[in-house]
Motif scaffolding. Structure first.
Motif, mmCIF file in Angstrom:
data_model
loop_
_atom_site.group_PDB
_atom_site.id
_atom_site.type_symbol
_atom_site.label_atom_id
_atom_site.label_comp_id
_atom_site.label_asym_id
_atom_site.label_seq_id
_atom_site.Cartn_x
_atom_site.Cartn_y
_atom_site.Cartn_z
ATOM 1 N N VAL A 50 -5.885 -19.908 19.680
ATOM 2 C CA VAL A 50 -5.033 -21.072 19.871
ATOM 3 C C VAL A 50 -4.771 -21.292 21.361
ATOM 4 N N ASP A 51 -4.753 -22.557 21.752
ATOM 5 C CA ASP A 51 -4.370 -22.932 23.111
ATOM 6 C C ASP A 51 -2.848 -22.857 23.194
ATOM 7 N N ALA A 52 -2.334 -21.752 23.718
ATOM 8 C CA ALA A 52 -0.891 -21.513 23.763
ATOM 9 C C ALA A 52 -0.169 -22.496 24.673
ATOM 10 N N ASP A 53 -0.902 -23.156 25.563
ATOM 11 C CA ASP A 53 -0.280 -24.123 26.476
ATOM 12 C C ASP A 53 -0.098 -25.503 25.849
ATOM 13 N N HIS A 54 -0.609 -25.694 24.637
ATOM 14 C CA HIS A 54 -0.451 -26.989 23.977
ATOM 15 C C HIS A 54 1.034 -27.222 23.715
ATOM 16 N N PRO A 55 1.556 -28.398 24.071
ATOM 17 C CA PRO A 55 3.003 -28.634 23.921
ATOM 18 C C PRO A 55 3.509 -28.531 22.493
ATOM 19 N N ASN A 56 2.659 -28.717 21.497
ATOM 20 C CA ASN A 56 3.108 -28.615 20.101
ATOM 21 C C ASN A 56 3.404 -27.179 19.682
ATOM 22 N N PHE A 57 3.037 -26.194 20.538
ATOM 23 C CA PHE A 57 3.293 -24.785 20.217
ATOM 24 C C PHE A 57 4.316 -24.155 21.155
ATOM 25 N N SER A 58 5.011 -24.957 21.914
ATOM 26 C CA SER A 58 5.983 -24.443 22.891
ATOM 27 C C SER A 58 7.032 -23.567 22.205
ATOM 28 N N GLY A 59 7.103 -22.315 22.611
ATOM 29 C CA GLY A 59 8.073 -21.373 22.065
ATOM 30 C C GLY A 59 7.793 -20.900 20.664
ATOM 31 N N LYS A 60 6.622 -21.213 20.116
ATOM 32 C CA LYS A 60 6.331 -20.884 18.719
ATOM 33 C C LYS A 60 5.592 -19.562 18.511
ATOM 34 N N ILE A 61 4.840 -19.095 19.505
ATOM 35 C CA ILE A 61 3.999 -17.910 19.313
ATOM 36 C C ILE A 61 4.851 -16.650 19.445
ATOM 37 N N VAL A 62 4.949 -15.881 18.339
ATOM 38 C CA VAL A 62 5.791 -14.684 18.307
ATOM 39 C C VAL A 62 4.987 -13.392 18.353
ATOM 40 N N ALA A 63 3.706 -13.471 18.088
ATOM 41 C CA ALA A 63 2.797 -12.319 18.156
ATOM 42 C C ALA A 63 1.384 -12.889 18.151
ATOM 43 N N GLU A 64 0.402 -12.081 18.545
ATOM 44 C CA GLU A 64 -0.984 -12.530 18.538
ATOM 45 C C GLU A 64 -1.906 -11.318 18.574
ATOM 46 N N ALA A 65 -3.154 -11.535 18.215
ATOM 47 C CA ALA A 65 -4.126 -10.441 18.207
ATOM 48 C C ALA A 65 -5.536 -11.006 18.202
ATOM 49 N N CYS A 66 -6.502 -10.118 18.352
ATOM 50 C CA CYS A 66 -7.917 -10.488 18.305
ATOM 51 C C CYS A 66 -8.713 -9.368 17.655
ATOM 52 N N PHE A 67 -9.601 -9.738 16.764
ATOM 53 C CA PHE A 67 -10.593 -8.842 16.175
ATOM 54 C C PHE A 67 -11.934 -9.553 16.292
ATOM 55 N N ALA A 68 -12.785 -9.124 17.208
ATOM 56 C CA ALA A 68 -14.062 -9.813 17.432
ATOM 57 C C ALA A 68 -15.119 -8.809 17.882
ATOM 58 N N LYS A 69 -16.000 -8.435 16.966
ATOM 59 C CA LYS A 69 -17.022 -7.423 17.258
ATOM 60 C C LYS A 69 -18.066 -7.904 18.255
ATOM 61 N N GLY A 70 -18.283 -9.231 18.296
ATOM 62 C CA GLY A 70 -19.230 -9.764 19.262
ATOM 63 C C GLY A 70 -20.663 -9.751 18.791
ATOM 64 N N ASP A 71 -21.533 -10.198 19.673
ATOM 65 C CA ASP A 71 -22.971 -10.198 19.462
ATOM 66 C C ASP A 71 -23.625 -9.818 20.791
ATOM 67 N N PRO A 72 -24.337 -8.697 20.861
ATOM 68 C CA PRO A 72 -24.700 -7.817 19.743
ATOM 69 C C PRO A 72 -23.489 -7.118 19.103
ATOM 70 N N TYR A 73 -23.699 -6.682 17.870
ATOM 71 C CA TYR A 73 -22.664 -6.067 17.056
ATOM 72 C C TYR A 73 -22.002 -4.920 17.811
ATOM 73 N N LEU A 74 -20.667 -4.892 17.778
ATOM 74 C CA LEU A 74 -19.822 -3.889 18.425
ATOM 75 C C LEU A 74 -19.826 -3.979 19.946
ATOM 76 N N SER A 75 -20.243 -5.125 20.482
ATOM 77 C CA SER A 75 -20.183 -5.304 21.941
ATOM 78 C C SER A 75 -18.786 -5.744 22.381
ATOM 79 N N GLY A 76 -18.010 -6.299 21.474
ATOM 80 C CA GLY A 76 -16.637 -6.712 21.769
ATOM 81 C C GLY A 76 -16.551 -8.086 22.386
ATOM 82 N N ASP A 77 -15.729 -8.966 21.785
ATOM 83 C CA ASP A 77 -15.612 -10.330 22.288
ATOM 84 C C ASP A 77 -14.162 -10.816 22.326
ATOM 85 N N CYS A 78 -13.213 -9.876 22.436
ATOM 86 C CA CYS A 78 -11.808 -10.248 22.595
ATOM 87 C C CYS A 78 -11.540 -10.524 24.074
#
Length: 201
Positions: A50-78
């Motif tokens: 999510v684009d956290a700077d979008h005005p419709n989300f001002s003050g709304k994000i309370v936590a966040e995370a990423c799970f992205a293995k990437g390509d090639p597999y297990l290369s990581g894309d967070c």
């Protein structure tokens, strides 16, 4: 030889961002007319971030995370170049494809608090979890390369994180997953092909 310790095996498939109709299916207009706006609740969006700077989300994000293995597999894309991240900015939207705006679009539908286009639950808070990786070439099919695709295993890891880590800390009303792969003609066939995903849900 089959191991007695293995119950089942599920293929780790790739999924695309996907969104068709949403608000009418969840009867959002009826809920809004009754005064329900999601206040006190949190909506998790598993998507391209999510684009956290979008005005419709001002003050709304309370936590966040990423799970992205990437390509090639297990290369990581967070954002931290790893397979997992839950620090500040970890749920940020990807930038390598036009599909990277998908998560922001979905989050806006869910909890956006804009004057012109309020979301289904504009009073709710947002927890974006980025589950997409950058792919190039034939994996993108007919889509422009690079493209955003999500591993099934990243989605399952994110769902487990919601259940084990986020649920005790936040009142979670729903987890949105506007993504997809194959089309199914019956619920049973879908469940049979995706037992680990169904168990996580």
């Amino acid at each position: 030889e089959k191991s007695t310790r293995v119950v089942a095996v599920q293929e780790d498939r790739l999924h695309r961002p996907l969104l068709d109709l949403s608000a009418p299916l969840v009867e959002a207009n009826q809920a809004a007319s009754m005064g329900y706006d999601g206040s006190g609740q949190n909506v998790v969006v598993l998507d391209t971030g999510v684009d956290a700077d979008h005005p419709n989300f001002s003050g709304k994000i309370v936590a966040e995370a990423c799970f992205a293995k990437g390509d090639p597999y297990l290369s990581g894309d967070c954002p931290n170049s790893g397979l997992f991240d839950d620090g500040e900015g970890s749920g940020s939207h990807c930038t390598y494809s036009g599909d990277c705006f998908h998560g922001t679009h979905v989050a806006g539908i869910a909890v956006g608090a804009g004057d012109s286009y309020p979301g289904v639950a504009p009073g709710a808070s947002l927890i974006p979890i980025q589950v997409f990786s950058e792919f190039t070439g034939s994996d993108c099919g007919s889509d422009p390369s690079p493209c955003a695709l999500s591993w099934t295993s990243d989605q399952i890891a994110a769902l487990e994180y919601v259940f084990d880590t986020l649920r005790p800390l936040h009142s979670i009303a729903s987890v949105n997953m506007s993504l997809g792969g194959a089309a199914y003609t019956s619920q049973a066939d879908c469940d049979d092909d995706n037992p680990a995903t169904k168990a996580a849900i």
